[in-house]
Structures are given as structure tokens and as C-alpha cells.
Scaffold this motif. Structure first.
Motif: not given
Length: 406
Positions: A233, A226, A256, A243, A133, A229-230, A131
Motif C-alpha cells: 500500500p 490480496s 508493507s 493483515y 475489495s 495494492a494490499a 486490495t
């Protein structure tokens, strides 16, 4: 004349061509290898426009068509780069001890450079599924022993992202809030069969660390690329969530990706169902990335019906990835195992809609001043710097699908 560090520089320049780095980095990481690449990400941001709607001045009645006419609907993702580094050192005494033998000296240097390239590539390869993160796992349980402390991963398959010598940080939440105080701590051993990570001394030095905490390599939190998963999602984006400058909630599928829950189906049924739904939305995924365990389950479930095929790496006919054929109403998709694809998730990808944008080569030796080898100021060693500046982009998220497997 002995071969010293200065004399080795031309040899290293010839040895580490872009093609060699690609050969070293592509073979074990299918998604990274197959992604189209654009190495001209100059400037601060890169606009990535996308059309999600056609003009709607249409009606069987002319006056109604004229009264209700609209323009096409466009959005533009404004991509920004992230950076990643892998540094390695060669002890000066070790280097000098090998100077009288050309082969040994070059071998000493190239071994460390190769390892740094592999570390940087591995980091990029697993983050392509994330993502942004930087999370590499989550804690299931902790042993607070004063020696040989360890924790067990919630998902043992995440162990592919852990290495001895990594320095880790922890947080109660994946994205928000601060890191646990007292870190980082360094890994001393890894039990790959059971997903157990060991540390020296007491892990209780990390204030408040607990089960369900998220795990990050030191410096990675909220700083990674990113990934899928980003961009795709499984849960629709929230209203107002930005985003890369786009509110994707106005059309979650086209902005997405397609979502398909096949957790109650066989793996073959789930893949066909997800790909078919994506076909309905105009997508033509020809590649499906899956975890090794799910790939094995598919192979076993197909039995004598299994058929294999090979997909090439981007721009490299000499590198291919063997997978399993799955037929859809728009052709055949190749299901390929990737060590970093999350277990029980599969991604059906229309590869031409994706690009890994980078400033020059995505993974390379950083030598802007022409020096591949730098003297360290605080130790009797030389330093080798590998890294890159990049971001993943997609021009048609709605032509790709994320599939939840059993």
C-alpha cells in the motif's frame, strides 16, 4: 457414429492440458505470467514466515552486548485462499446440430471453454493489482435517462475491467457498509474510448446510487485476491490493523514495502529514485510493472536513449514480455506494460519474493468428478465450469517498491 457430449470428453481432456491453459492465460497478462507459482496450497491456511530483524546483542562493550541481547524478529502471514469462477453454457440444440461434424462440434465447445478461461484469467489478472475489495472502478458522473442510462468512470483507464453482460453492484464505500439496494444491473454497451458504461432502462432503480460510488462485479466485493495494492500500500498500515494475522505498522517498510513519491519528477527520475530507495533497503527489483500510458510516456521521454529487453514468463521460456531498460546501482530493471496496472503507479518487484499459491492449477476446468461438461437442471443446455482457488504471497515486502508517478 456421431460425436456426442460423452464422446467429446476424452478429446477435451487431451486438448485442455495444463500447458495449453498456461499458453492461453499468460501471454496477455505480464504480472500473472511472470509470478512464481506454487500449486500445492492444500489445507486451510498457509503460514508464510518472514524475518524482519536480526539479534541485537551487539555493543563495543561486552557487558552491554550481553545485557541487551535479543533474538531475531519474525512474523508469519497466515494466507487463506479466495476462489473465483467463470461459467459458460452451450445450448443443447446448438451442440446437437453440430454433432455430425466432429470439427464443428469441438469448435462449439472449445469456443465457450476458451472464453470462460479468458474471463477467469482476466479476473485474476486485474485482481493481482487490487486490495482484495473487488473494486473495478468508481463513478464520476451518472446519466439517469429512462433508456440508455450510463455512467462515466472516474478513471477512464479502468474500462479494461468492464465487459458487456457483466452484472454490477455499487457501494458508497469500497470496503465497509452494504451494497446499494436494487442491484445488480447488467452492462449493455461500453464506450472504451471515453470510459462510459451503458445499461438498459433507468439506472435510478439502484437506490441512492451517486457520483463517487464504487463499482463491483456481482459477488466480488471483499472476496478477491490480496494483490499488490494490499501487499504494497502507498499509505503505511495503521497500528493494530491485522493483515493475514500480522500488524504491519511495527515496521511498515519491511512488512508493507518501500514507498516513493515521484509525482513531481519526470517518469524516468521517479522510477530511478524509487528503485534506488528499494536498493537501499536490500531489494533488487528486476521487473517494474506500469500502465500502458505511463510506459508510453517513458518510451517517449527516453527518445533515442531507449533500450529494450525481454523478461520470460515463469517456467516458460517460450513466452516473454518486452519492456524498457532502467538502470539502477544494482543492475537493470525491465519496465513492462500491463493493462491492469493502475495509471500513475508503478511497482518495482523482486519477483523471487512473490508466489501465486493455488490449490492445483490457478485457472483450470473444474472437473473433480471427471466430467468437464455438466447437464443444466433448469434449461436445455450444458454447463462448463472454470475457476481456481488461490492467494498471492510475499516473503520480503520490503524488497519491493510502489512508486507514485506524475
Amino acid at each position: 457414429m456421431s460425436l456426442n457430449l460423452a464422446a467429446a470428453a476424452p478429446i477435451l481432456k487431451e486438448y485442455y492440458t495444463a500447458q495449453r491453459v498456461e499458453n492461453m492465460t499468460y501471454k496477455d497478462f505480464p504480472l500473472f505470467g511472470m509470478l512464481p507459482k506454487d500449486k500445492n496450497f492444500y489445507g486451510k491456511v498457509l503460514p508464510l514466515p518472514i524475518q524482519i530483524g536480526n539479534p541485537q546483542g551487539r555493543s563495543a562493550t561486552f557487558s552491554s552486548a550481553q545485557a541487551n541481547k535479543t533474538s531475531s524478529v519474525y512474523k508469519s502471514f497466515l494466507l487463506s485462499r479466495v476462489r473465483d469462477y467463470a461459467l459458460a453454457s452451450v445450448d443443447n440444440e446448438t451442440a446437437e446440430a453440430a454433432e455430425n461434424e466432429k470439427g464443428a462440434f469441438i469448435k462449439t465447445l472449445t469456443r465457450e471453454i476458451d472464453s470462460a478461461i479468458q474471463a477467469a484469467t482476466t479476473s485474476l489478472a486485474w485482481s493481482l493489482y487490487g486490495t482484495g475489495s473487488g473494486k473495478i472502478g468508481q463513478i464520476s458522473a451518472i446519466n439517469f435517462a429512462t433508456t440508455n442510462a450510463f455512467f462515466t468512470l472516474t478513471n477512464a483507464d479502468d474500462v479494461t475491467k468492464f465487459e458487456i453482460g457483466q452484472s454490477l453492484q455499487f457501494a458508497a464505500a469500497e470496503v465497509t457498509g452494504g451494497l446499494r439496494a436494487g442491484g445488480p444491473i447488467m452492462i449493455t454497451a461500453v464506450d472504451r474510448a471515453n470510459g462510459i458504461i451503458y445499461f438498459p432502462g433507468a439506472i435510478s432503480s439502484i437506490t441512492g446510487i451517486a457520483a463517487n460510488d464504487f463499482i463491483f462485479v456481482d459477488g466480488d466485493r471483499n472476496a478477491k485476491i490480496s494483490g499488490l495494492a494490499a501487499w504494497l500500500p502507498f499509505t503505511n498500515p495503521s497500528a493494530g490493523e491485522s493483515y493475514f494475522g500480522v500488524d504491519r505498522s511495527v515496521d511498515p517498510t519491511r512488512l508493507s514495502g518501500v514507498k516513493f513519491d515521484g509525482s513531481a519528477m519526470s517518469i524516468e527520475e521517479a522510477l530511478i529514485g524509487g528503485l534506488t530507495l528499494c536498493n537501499r533497503e536490500g531489494g533488487r527489483p528486476k521487473v517494474v510493472m506500469a500502465n500502458y500510458i505511463n510506459w508510453g510516456d517513458l518510451e517517449k521521454s527516453l527518445g533515442s536513449k531507449v533500450a529494450y529487453m525481454i523478461s520470460e514468463a515463469y517456467g516458460r521460456a517460450d513466452i516473454g514480455f518486452e519492456g524498457i531498460q532502467v538502470k539502477t546501482n544494482k543492475g537493470v530493471a525491465n519496465v513492462i506494460a500491463d493493462p491492469f496496472c493502475p495509471i500513475n503507479l508503478a511497482y518495482g518487484l523482486e519477483m523471487e519474493s512473490w508466489t501465486l499459491f493455488s490449490l492445483k492449477e490457478p485457472i483450470r476446468i473444474l472437473d473433480l468428478d471427471g466430467n468437464k461438461i455438466l447437464r443444466e437442471t433448469s434449461s436445455d443446455s450444458v454447463e462448463l465450469r472454470v475457476g481456481g482457488y488461490f492467494q498471492l504471497g510475499c516473503t520480503a515486502p520490503g524488497h519491493n517498491v510502489v512508486i507514485k508517478l506524475a
